[in-house]
Design a protein around this motif. Structure first.
Motif, PDB file in Angstrom:
ATOM      1  N   LYS A 276       0.914  -1.082   0.039  1.00 21.48           N
ATOM      2  CA  LYS A 276      -0.011   0.030   0.032  1.00 21.48           C
ATOM      3  C   LYS A 276       0.984   1.218  -0.260  1.00 21.48           C
ATOM      4  O   LYS A 276       1.654   1.304   0.703  1.00 21.48           O
ATOM      5  N   VAL A 277       0.586   2.053  -1.033  1.00 17.74           N
ATOM      6  CA  VAL A 277       1.333   3.388  -1.345  1.00 17.74           C
ATOM      7  C   VAL A 277       0.912   4.412  -0.529  1.00 17.74           C
ATOM      8  O   VAL A 277      -0.339   5.027  -1.166  1.00 17.74           O
ATOM      9  N   ALA A 278       1.532   4.947   0.278  1.00 10.55           N
ATOM     10  CA  ALA A 278       0.955   6.212   0.980  1.00 10.55           C
ATOM     11  C   ALA A 278       0.803   7.573   0.273  1.00 10.55           C
ATOM     12  O   ALA A 278      -0.307   8.188   0.259  1.00 10.55           O
ATOM     13  N   ASP A 279       1.883   8.125  -0.393  1.00 10.84           N
ATOM     14  CA  ASP A 279       1.951   9.105  -1.112  1.00 10.84           C
ATOM     15  C   ASP A 279       1.072   9.155  -2.616  1.00 10.84           C
ATOM     16  O   ASP A 279       1.499   8.105  -3.372  1.00 10.84           O
ATOM     17  N   ARG A 280       0.449  10.154  -2.922  1.00  7.44           N
ATOM     18  CA  ARG A 280      -0.481  10.327  -4.204  1.00  7.44           C
ATOM     19  C   ARG A 280       0.369  10.047  -5.306  1.00  7.44           C
ATOM     20  O   ARG A 280      -0.079   9.203  -6.461  1.00  7.44           O
ATOM     21  N   ALA A 281       1.328  10.692  -5.629  1.00  7.50           N
ATOM     22  CA  ALA A 281       2.033  10.650  -6.905  1.00  7.50           C
ATOM     23  C   ALA A 281       2.858   9.302  -7.038  1.00  7.50           C
ATOM     24  O   ALA A 281       2.337   8.615  -8.394  1.00  7.50           O
ATOM     25  N   ASN A 282       3.337   8.510  -6.182  1.00  6.83           N
ATOM     26  CA  ASN A 282       3.735   7.428  -6.410  1.00  6.83           C
ATOM     27  C   ASN A 282       2.457   6.234  -6.563  1.00  6.83           C
ATOM     28  O   ASN A 282       2.567   5.463  -7.310  1.00  6.83           O
ATOM     29  N   ARG A 283       1.491   6.659  -5.627  1.00  7.32           N
ATOM     30  CA  ARG A 283       0.388   5.637  -5.825  1.00  7.32           C
ATOM     31  C   ARG A 283      -0.431   5.572  -7.026  1.00  7.32           C
ATOM     32  O   ARG A 283      -0.461   4.706  -7.818  1.00  7.32           O
ATOM     33  N   THR A 284      -0.219   6.897  -7.676  1.00 13.31           N
ATOM     34  CA  THR A 284      -1.103   7.112  -8.991  1.00 13.31           C
ATOM     35  C   THR A 284      -0.267   6.403 -10.198  1.00 13.31           C
ATOM     36  O   THR A 284      -0.999   5.905 -11.056  1.00 13.31           O
ATOM     37  N   LEU A 285       1.135   6.429 -10.065  1.00 14.38           N
ATOM     38  CA  LEU A 285       1.993   6.041 -11.042  1.00 14.38           C
ATOM     39  C   LEU A 285       1.922   4.438 -11.159  1.00 14.38           C
ATOM     40  O   LEU A 285       1.770   3.860 -12.168  1.00 14.38           O
ATOM     41  N   LEU A 286       2.199   4.021  -9.853  1.00 17.15           N
ATOM     42  CA  LEU A 286       2.190   2.556  -9.854  1.00 17.15           C
ATOM     43  C   LEU A 286       0.695   1.790 -10.064  1.00 17.15           C
ATOM     44  O   LEU A 286       0.861   0.841 -10.727  1.00 17.15           O
ATOM     45  N   VAL A 287      -0.081   2.213  -9.523  1.00 21.09           N
ATOM     46  CA  VAL A 287      -1.590   1.643  -9.465  1.00 21.09           C
ATOM     47  C   VAL A 287      -1.817   1.598 -11.230  1.00 21.09           C
ATOM     48  O   VAL A 287      -2.561   0.820 -11.744  1.00 21.09           O
ATOM     49  N   GLY A 288      -1.738   2.924 -11.689  1.00 19.82           N
ATOM     50  CA  GLY A 288      -1.829   3.214 -13.113  1.00 19.82           C
ATOM     51  C   GLY A 288      -1.216   2.216 -13.874  1.00 19.82           C
ATOM     52  O   GLY A 288      -1.969   1.679 -14.857  1.00 19.82           O
ATOM     53  N   ALA A 289       0.068   2.068 -13.561  1.00 16.17           N
ATOM     54  CA  ALA A 289       0.897   0.979 -14.462  1.00 16.17           C
ATOM     55  C   ALA A 289       0.126  -0.373 -14.386  1.00 16.17           C
ATOM     56  O   ALA A 289       0.104  -1.206 -15.402  1.00 16.17           O
ATOM     57  N   ALA A 290      -0.127  -0.858 -13.131  1.00 21.23           N
ATOM     58  CA  ALA A 290      -0.924  -2.110 -13.076  1.00 21.23           C
ATOM     59  C   ALA A 290      -2.246  -2.400 -13.604  1.00 21.23           C
ATOM     60  O   ALA A 290      -2.528  -3.140 -14.284  1.00 21.23           O
ATOM     61  N   ARG A 291      -3.047  -1.064 -13.523  1.00 19.66           N
ATOM     62  CA  ARG A 291      -4.226  -1.009 -14.363  1.00 19.66           C
ATOM     63  C   ARG A 291      -4.065  -1.208 -15.690  1.00 19.66           C
ATOM     64  O   ARG A 291      -5.059  -1.960 -16.390  1.00 19.66           O
ATOM     65  N   LEU A 292      -3.262  -0.769 -16.296  1.00 16.23           N
ATOM     66  CA  LEU A 292      -3.054  -0.920 -17.801  1.00 16.23           C
ATOM     67  C   LEU A 292      -2.534  -2.033 -18.490  1.00 16.23           C
ATOM     68  O   LEU A 292      -2.460  -2.477 -19.511  1.00 16.23           O
ATOM     69  N   ALA A 293      -2.174  -3.005 -17.637  1.00 16.80           N
ATOM     70  CA  ALA A 293      -1.524  -4.340 -17.850  1.00 16.80           C
ATOM     71  C   ALA A 293      -2.480  -5.280 -18.363  1.00 16.80           C
ATOM     72  O   ALA A 293      -3.587  -5.352 -17.739  1.00 16.80           O
ATOM     73  N   HIS A 294      -2.091  -6.226 -19.269  1.00 20.34           N
ATOM     74  CA  HIS A 294      -3.020  -7.126 -19.809  1.00 20.34           C
ATOM     75  C   HIS A 294      -3.144  -8.403 -18.744  1.00 20.34           C
ATOM     76  O   HIS A 294      -4.271  -8.891 -18.832  1.00 20.34           O
ATOM     77  N   TYR A 295      -2.076  -8.683 -17.974  1.00 11.90           N
ATOM     78  CA  TYR A 295      -2.252  -9.640 -17.008  1.00 11.90           C
ATOM     79  C   TYR A 295      -1.277  -9.291 -15.788  1.00 11.90           C
ATOM     80  O   TYR A 295      -0.304  -8.707 -15.886  1.00 11.90           O
ATOM     81  N   ARG A 296      -1.918  -9.729 -14.612  1.00 13.46           N
ATOM     82  CA  ARG A 296      -1.198  -9.345 -13.232  1.00 13.46           C
ATOM     83  C   ARG A 296      -1.497 -10.609 -12.466  1.00 13.46           C
ATOM     84  O   ARG A 296      -2.446 -11.218 -12.143  1.00 13.46           O
ATOM     85  N   SER A 297       0.029 -10.919 -11.731  1.00 17.06           N
ATOM     86  CA  SER A 297      -0.157 -12.033 -10.714  1.00 17.06           C
ATOM     87  C   SER A 297       0.671 -11.586  -9.674  1.00 17.06           C
ATOM     88  O   SER A 297       1.591 -10.705  -9.970  1.00 17.06           O
ATOM     89  N   TYR A 298       0.705 -12.104  -8.615  1.00 14.12           N
ATOM     90  CA  TYR A 298       1.433 -11.704  -7.316  1.00 14.12           C
ATOM     91  C   TYR A 298       2.227 -12.803  -6.473  1.00 14.12           C
ATOM     92  O   TYR A 298       1.750 -14.149  -6.681  1.00 14.12           O
TER      93      TYR A 298
END
Length: 389
Positions: free
Chosen positions: A143-165
């Protein structure tokens, strides 16, 4: 087939490079005719070690150096513009881009939004624009606290074709930050795909993994204090081991960690303490396999220790280490390096040695499950490469 691999690779982080090794081995076995290219931070090292074509991630090779002069600041700003075009052009040439493991969606260590988060977002956005499949494979997240990092990282994940953890806490973190993860699977760390070596064990030798730790992204104001307390605590623990007649081998997981190991040796001044030199995760596996018990700090030191079936105490800096230890049946042998309690660490280590046989049996069973999980993960990757999903 044109396959790109993307990440902070070739810069001395053994865990990141181990994930790359695992995916490259799978690609070479299953898709030997694929054209593989790596877009990374250390292209020379990646090419020399893996014999694969690699391209620098950043036009400005001093991207992660501190910029104080005006010329350096201007060069960094220009580099951001140039990198947008370079990244898009590279992604456009691939059929699939894989982000192989790593803690790419977390800020448990200091991170600036215009560094790695910006690069990752550019790559994912380019994949969406050019219809290149972007695959986040067994990645770590927090969980990323600061907005700038959160926006970029979550945005990158959202645009992916596939995600696993690699663990449940990673998926839960992205869910908490507003990403729909209902269809995202959880497997395990890609390092579990690597083979275990079996050298002779030097009985009675203790491995201690250390880290150049300065706190998290939100601890910048107290970084020096946190670092000093951690180094002091680990030095005291090693001193007690030596006073007990033990031989200690210090392990690192990143090149920067070696200075902490040297500080410990300089302070104690004991011939019974040495630093183990490793430059790959394979080398770390081989060297850790030679010790009997391990106390580890950096995440991939903990992972290698439990993967090898070694009785292990985890002194972690983030929830991912605790989650790994709990998943391997060792939840009681954890503590935080941020609030290191040396007396408690000594007690945990003592109990660990008393129950070593039981712990090894538990780790054998858990490792068999991790092998099944990573096999399923690589099978899903193959399905994506075949176009089945």
């Amino acid at each position: 087939m044109k396959v790109g691999l993307f990440g902070l690779l070739g810069t001395g982080n053994l865990g990141n490079d181990g994930s790359l090794t695992a995916v490259l081995a799978h690609l070479r076995e299953e898709y030997p005719r694929a054209r593989v290219e790596v877009f990374c931070s250390g292209p020379e090292e990646v090419t020399a070690r893996h014999h694969v074509h690699a391209v620098p991630m950043n036009w400005n090779r001093d991207e992660y150096a501190t910029a104080s002069r005006l010329s350096s600041i201007v060069r960094k700003g220009l580099g951001k513009v140039v990198d947008a075009f370079r990244t898009a052009n590279w992604v456009r040439r691939q059929d699939v881009v894989i982000v192989p493991g790593m803690g790419v969606l977390e800020t448990t260590l200091p991170l600036r939004p215009w560094g790695w988060p910006y690069s990752l977002f550019l790559m994912s956005l380019s994949g969406k624009l050019f219809r290149t499949k972007v695959v986040f494979l067994a990645v770590g997240a927090g969980k990323v606290a600061d907005r700038a990092n959160r926006t970029l990282l979550v945005g990158a994940a959202r645009l992916a074709h596939y995600r696993s953890y690699r663990d449940e806490i990673s998926r839960d973190a992205l869910t908490a930050m507003g990403l729909d993860t209902a269809d995202d699977p959880v497997h395990t760390d890609l390092a579990f795909a690597l083979p275990n070596p079996h050298p002779p064990v030097d009985h009675g030798v203790v491995g201690v993994g250390v880290m150049d730790y300065h706190g998290s992204n939100s601890d910048r104001a107290r970084a020096a204090e946190i670092h000093r307390a951690y180094v002091t605590g680990m030095t005291e623990f090693v001193r007690r081991l030596v006073e007990d007649g033990r031989t200690v081998r210090l392990f690192v997981g990143d090149q920067v960690d070696e200075r902490v190991a040297r500080k410990i040796i300089d302070t104690i001044g004991a011939a019974a303490v040495s630093v183990v030199q490793t430059s790959t995760l394979d080398e770390l596996l081989h060297e850790m396999a030679r010790v009997e018990t391990i106390v580890a700090s950096r995440y991939h030191n903990v992972l290698v220790a439990v993967k090898l079936g070694k009785p292990t105490v985890g002194v972690g800096y983030a929830a991912k280490s605790d989650a790994l230890m709990a998943g391997m049946g060792l939840a009681e042998f954890c503590q935080s390096m941020r609030d290191l309690d040396v007396d408690r660490l000594v007690k945990q280590f003592t109990v660990l040695e008393e129950r070593a046989s039981e712990v090894r049996s538990v780790l054998t069973r858990r490792n068999a499950e991790m092998t099944r999980r990573v096999t399923r993960q690589l099978a899903e990757l193959s399905a994506i490469l075949r176009g089945d999903r």
